[in-house]
Design a protein around this motif. Structure first.
Motif, mmCIF file in Angstrom:
data_model
loop_
_atom_site.group_PDB
_atom_site.id
_atom_site.type_symbol
_atom_site.label_atom_id
_atom_site.label_comp_id
_atom_site.label_asym_id
_atom_site.label_seq_id
_atom_site.Cartn_x
_atom_site.Cartn_y
_atom_site.Cartn_z
ATOM 1 N N LEU A 91 -124.707 -110.327 30.586
ATOM 2 C CA LEU A 91 -124.650 -110.763 31.984
ATOM 3 C C LEU A 91 -123.426 -111.619 32.305
ATOM 4 N N LYS A 92 -122.720 -112.083 31.296
ATOM 5 C CA LYS A 92 -121.565 -112.949 31.526
ATOM 6 C C LYS A 92 -120.538 -112.256 32.421
ATOM 7 N N GLY A 93 -120.183 -112.938 33.500
ATOM 8 C CA GLY A 93 -119.185 -112.411 34.414
ATOM 9 C C GLY A 93 -119.672 -111.346 35.377
ATOM 10 N N LYS A 94 -120.888 -110.895 35.229
ATOM 11 C CA LYS A 94 -121.430 -109.894 36.148
ATOM 12 C C LYS A 94 -121.727 -110.548 37.485
ATOM 13 N N ARG A 95 -121.492 -109.810 38.555
ATOM 14 C CA ARG A 95 -121.806 -110.284 39.907
ATOM 15 C C ARG A 95 -123.120 -109.646 40.344
ATOM 16 N N ASP A 108 -122.178 -105.996 40.858
ATOM 17 C CA ASP A 108 -122.490 -105.054 39.783
ATOM 18 C C ASP A 108 -123.940 -104.601 39.821
ATOM 19 N N LEU A 109 -124.788 -105.398 40.475
ATOM 20 C CA LEU A 109 -126.231 -105.155 40.452
ATOM 21 C C LEU A 109 -126.876 -105.848 41.636
ATOM 22 N N THR A 149 -127.001 -117.823 32.127
ATOM 23 C CA THR A 149 -126.530 -116.531 31.615
ATOM 24 C C THR A 149 -125.038 -116.308 31.742
ATOM 25 N N GLY A 150 -124.383 -117.069 32.593
ATOM 26 C CA GLY A 150 -122.969 -116.828 32.845
ATOM 27 C C GLY A 150 -122.723 -115.817 33.939
ATOM 28 N N ALA A 151 -123.775 -115.316 34.551
ATOM 29 C CA ALA A 151 -123.631 -114.388 35.672
ATOM 30 C C ALA A 151 -123.247 -115.169 36.926
ATOM 31 N N VAL A 152 -122.557 -114.486 37.810
ATOM 32 C CA VAL A 152 -122.227 -115.033 39.124
ATOM 33 C C VAL A 152 -123.159 -114.349 40.107
ATOM 34 N N PHE A 153 -123.828 -115.123 40.945
ATOM 35 C CA PHE A 153 -124.811 -114.487 41.824
ATOM 36 C C PHE A 153 -124.859 -115.147 43.191
ATOM 37 N N ASP A 154 -125.283 -114.346 44.153
ATOM 38 C CA ASP A 154 -125.553 -114.801 45.508
ATOM 39 C C ASP A 154 -126.990 -114.433 45.829
#
Length: 84
Positions: free
Chosen positions: A6-10, A54-55, A31-36
């Motif tokens: 998940l690292k870096g995933k938007r 990405d998801l 997780t290192g994910a970027v999210f809105d």
């Protein structure tokens, strides 16, 4: 649990319930994910028009526009291949 994938995933999260939003935020912050987070389907559509993801994690029951209707618009008008 290994969440390196998940690292870096938007990620765009569609969730109208405040408690669930807080739970998701707490869970994804590690997780290192970027999210809105969007509170309804209309917000999802607007965020997708202005950014790349990405998801999408889509709630079904939301005010103003539900997850089914938002998904139909996404598939027809914005991105037919994004995982939802």
């Amino acid at each position: 649990m290994n969440t390196d994938f998940l690292k870096g995933k938007r990620i765009l999260i569609a969730e109208d319930d405040f408690v669930n939003q807080k739970l998701i935020t707490h869970s994804l912050n590690t997780t290192g994910a970027v999210f809105d987070i969007a509170g309804n389907g209309l917000e999802v559509i607007e965020l997708l028009k202005s950014g790349q993801y990405d998801l999408i994690l889509m709630d079904i029951n939301m005010p103003e526009m539900d997850g089914f209707e938002a998904t139909q618009i996404i598939r027809k008008e914005i991105n037919p291949s994004i995982p939802i």
